[in-house]
Scaffold this motif. Structure first.
Motif, PDB file in Angstrom:
ATOM      1  N   PRO A 288       0.825  -1.211   0.000  1.00  0.00           N
ATOM      2  CA  PRO A 288       0.000   0.000   0.000  1.00  0.00           C
ATOM      3  C   PRO A 288       0.858   1.259   0.000  1.00  0.00           C
ATOM      4  O   PRO A 288       1.865   1.345   0.711  1.00  0.00           O
ATOM      5  CB  PRO A 288      -0.819  -0.127   1.294  1.00  0.00           C
ATOM      6  CG  PRO A 288      -0.837  -1.588   1.595  1.00  0.00           C
ATOM      7  CD  PRO A 288       0.493  -2.107   1.133  1.00  0.00           C
ATOM      8  N   LEU A 291      -1.776   7.837  -0.169  1.00  0.00           N
ATOM      9  CA  LEU A 291      -2.542   8.517  -1.208  1.00  0.00           C
ATOM     10  C   LEU A 291      -2.778   9.973  -0.822  1.00  0.00           C
ATOM     11  O   LEU A 291      -2.852  10.308   0.364  1.00  0.00           O
ATOM     12  CB  LEU A 291      -3.892   7.826  -1.432  1.00  0.00           C
ATOM     13  CG  LEU A 291      -3.872   6.324  -1.728  1.00  0.00           C
ATOM     14  CD1 LEU A 291      -5.293   5.808  -1.869  1.00  0.00           C
ATOM     15  CD2 LEU A 291      -3.071   6.040  -2.983  1.00  0.00           C
ATOM     16  N   LEU A 323      -7.980  -4.541  -3.972  1.00  0.00           N
ATOM     17  CA  LEU A 323      -7.117  -3.364  -4.120  1.00  0.00           C
ATOM     18  C   LEU A 323      -5.737  -3.849  -4.531  1.00  0.00           C
ATOM     19  O   LEU A 323      -5.095  -4.603  -3.786  1.00  0.00           O
ATOM     20  CB  LEU A 323      -7.027  -2.569  -2.815  1.00  0.00           C
ATOM     21  CG  LEU A 323      -8.348  -2.165  -2.148  1.00  0.00           C
ATOM     22  CD1 LEU A 323      -8.068  -1.423  -0.851  1.00  0.00           C
ATOM     23  CD2 LEU A 323      -9.161  -1.278  -3.084  1.00  0.00           C
ATOM     24  N   TYR A 325      -2.029  -2.525  -5.567  1.00  0.00           N
ATOM     25  CA  TYR A 325      -1.099  -1.405  -5.631  1.00  0.00           C
ATOM     26  C   TYR A 325       0.057  -1.740  -6.563  1.00  0.00           C
ATOM     27  O   TYR A 325       0.781  -2.719  -6.335  1.00  0.00           O
ATOM     28  CB  TYR A 325      -0.562  -1.076  -4.237  1.00  0.00           C
ATOM     29  CG  TYR A 325      -1.579  -0.465  -3.304  1.00  0.00           C
ATOM     30  CD1 TYR A 325      -1.728   0.916  -3.223  1.00  0.00           C
ATOM     31  CD2 TYR A 325      -2.385  -1.273  -2.500  1.00  0.00           C
ATOM     32  CE1 TYR A 325      -2.664   1.477  -2.358  1.00  0.00           C
ATOM     33  CE2 TYR A 325      -3.318  -0.712  -1.633  1.00  0.00           C
ATOM     34  CZ  TYR A 325      -3.449   0.665  -1.575  1.00  0.00           C
ATOM     35  OH  TYR A 325      -4.373   1.211  -0.719  1.00  0.00           O
ATOM     36  N   GLN A 329       0.102   2.982 -10.040  1.00  0.00           N
ATOM     37  CA  GLN A 329      -1.341   2.909 -10.215  1.00  0.00           C
ATOM     38  C   GLN A 329      -1.970   2.073  -9.119  1.00  0.00           C
ATOM     39  O   GLN A 329      -1.392   1.090  -8.642  1.00  0.00           O
ATOM     40  CB  GLN A 329      -1.685   2.311 -11.588  1.00  0.00           C
ATOM     41  CG  GLN A 329      -3.173   2.378 -11.933  1.00  0.00           C
ATOM     42  CD  GLN A 329      -3.455   1.832 -13.312  1.00  0.00           C
ATOM     43  OE1 GLN A 329      -2.829   0.854 -13.730  1.00  0.00           O
ATOM     44  NE2 GLN A 329      -4.385   2.447 -14.031  1.00  0.00           N
ATOM     45  N   LEU A 330      -3.163   2.499  -8.722  1.00  0.00           N
ATOM     46  CA  LEU A 330      -4.001   1.739  -7.803  1.00  0.00           C
ATOM     47  C   LEU A 330      -5.207   1.233  -8.585  1.00  0.00           C
ATOM     48  O   LEU A 330      -5.936   2.022  -9.182  1.00  0.00           O
ATOM     49  CB  LEU A 330      -4.455   2.617  -6.634  1.00  0.00           C
ATOM     50  CG  LEU A 330      -5.557   2.024  -5.740  1.00  0.00           C
ATOM     51  CD1 LEU A 330      -5.071   0.758  -5.047  1.00  0.00           C
ATOM     52  CD2 LEU A 330      -6.033   3.061  -4.727  1.00  0.00           C
ATOM     53  N   LEU A 387      -1.226   6.852  -9.080  1.00  0.00           N
ATOM     54  CA  LEU A 387      -0.718   7.127  -7.742  1.00  0.00           C
ATOM     55  C   LEU A 387       0.124   8.392  -7.758  1.00  0.00           C
ATOM     56  O   LEU A 387       0.898   8.641  -8.685  1.00  0.00           O
ATOM     57  CB  LEU A 387       0.116   5.955  -7.225  1.00  0.00           C
ATOM     58  CG  LEU A 387      -0.657   4.670  -6.886  1.00  0.00           C
ATOM     59  CD1 LEU A 387       0.284   3.595  -6.408  1.00  0.00           C
ATOM     60  CD2 LEU A 387      -1.711   4.962  -5.817  1.00  0.00           C
TER      61      LEU A 387
END
Length: 396
Positions: A288, A291, A323, A325, A329-330, A387
């Motif tokens: 993660p 953000l 999700l 990561y 980009q997420l 991101l």
């Protein structure tokens, strides 16, 4: 020094006007004296000075009545020519000034009609000059050309002023349109927030109430447990609604407003969904990354809207949130159960705003969005968000 002179001139317009007319009269009288010394027959002096005085005396009214002043100056110049004076540019001073002022202050058609009339008067006057047969250029062509040149200069200045005024008006319209566009964008953003808050929490509250009513007779303990959690759902709705509406009151103290939600509130969102019988499995892939606040809110709202639509439109009671990561980009993926009847959301085919809201959020953050039925059954919402570092704002 130039600016100082301009300020003084603007502060004393009458003195400037009187000085200008006096200097022009002096130049005209000097031209009368000079022309008289070279012309055969020696034209009368005092009528020439009087006509010059009349032509110059009419000039202070050229701004309010340009055509009348032009007619007066033209008649005075024609009378000087009829007396035997050679019509030189110096002798035509009041006429040239009047023609220039007329061209600046009147429409194009009026400008050129008046210029042609004045030039025709100069041509007619050239016939009465004694040297007409010897020098038609000096007596006919030269006076008419000076009149037309003065009209052209005035028309050019008028066009420049109109162009500058049009540019200023266009710039004002652009600023107004930009301000209007920003207001519309802000309204759209607040509308999306209100839609997400109201749709999600009221849907869950409605589902909780319906489930409790269904279990009230057969499983009263479970019904009371669901009812006990109902105030939490409504309180969360009020908190987020207050935070969103608080954006409209920028001058007020917003210290007591709740912060914007993010992916950290995802477990609480999952627990809320479980109270209405929707089992949500959350999977996180990759490391993660922190953000930015806007991107965090965007990701949370998309997941929230997708799960809300599962609750409203899907027959299945299970959903999966993934999700992933990546370095830049997420990827958010929300799917409902397979082979479960109705799809996740009917926004594409119905009248809701679920898909539209999620798509606009993803696009505003510079990401991509896709929603549709899966080949193996069910419905899937997939969103890719770029991101950024925690101190950056997402691209728009």
């Amino acid at each position: 020094m130039n600016n100082s002179w301009q300020r003084r001139a603007a502060a004393h317009p009458k003195a400037v006007e009187a000085t200008t007319v006096a200097l022009l009269f002096a130049c005209t009288v000097a031209s009368v004296l000079l022309t008289r010394s070279f012309m055969p027959g020696t034209p009368a002096l005092w009528p020439g000075i009087a006509l010059s005085a009349v032509g110059c005396a009419a000039l202070p009214w050229r701004r309010g009545r340009p055509l009348y002043v032009l007619a007066t100056a033209t008649l005075c110049t024609m009378a000087l020519g009829a007396l035997g004076y050679l019509v030189t540019p110096g002798l035509m001073g009041p006429l040239l000034v009047a023609q220039y002022s007329t061209s600046v202050r009147t429409p194009r058609r009026t400008t050129w009609n008046s210029a042609l009339a004045a030039a025709a008067g100069m041509v007619v006057t050239g016939v009465f000059v004694p040297s007409f047969l010897h020098s038609p250029v000096l007596t006919i062509v030269n006076p008419a050309a000076w009149v037309l040149l003065s009209a052209a200069l005035g028309a050019y200045l008028r066009v420049r002023r109109e162009y500058a005024a049009a540019r200023a008006e266009h710039a004002d319209r652009q600023r107004e349109e930009e301000a209007r566009r920003r207001v519309i964008q802000e309204r759209m953003r607040i509308a999306r927030e209100l839609h997400d808050v109201v749709a999600h929490h009221l849907t869950l509250a409605d589902a909780q109430a319906g489930t409790a009513a269904h279990l009230a007779r057969t499983h009263p303990d479970q019904a009371f447990e669901i009812i006990a959690k109902l105030p939490e759902t409504t309180a969360a709705a009020l908190r987020e609604l207050k935070a969103t509406v608080g954006l409209l009151y920028q001058d007020d103290d917003t210290a007591d407003l709740a912060p914007a939600p993010g992916l950290e509130q995802l477990p609480a969102l999952v627990d809320t969904c479980s109270t209405v019988g929707l089992e949500v499995a959350v999977t996180v892939e990759g490391r993660p990354s922190p953000l930015s606040p806007v991107l965090d809110l965007t990701a949370y709202r998309i997941v929230q809207e997708a799960l809300t639509n599962v609750t409203k439109h899907a027959a299945t009671r299970t959903a999966r949130v993934r999700l992933r990561y990546a370095p830049h980009q997420l990827t958010l993926t929300v799917t409902n159960g397979t082979n479960s009847g109705r799809p996740l959301v009917t926004s594409a085919s119905g009248g809701g705003f679920g898909l539209l809201s999620m798509r606009e959020r993803a696009t505003a953050a510079g990401g991509t969005f896709h929603a549709g039925h899966r080949p193996q059954g069910g419905f899937e919402v997939a969103c890719g968000l770029p991101l950024h570092r925690h101190d950056e704002s997402p691209a728009t």
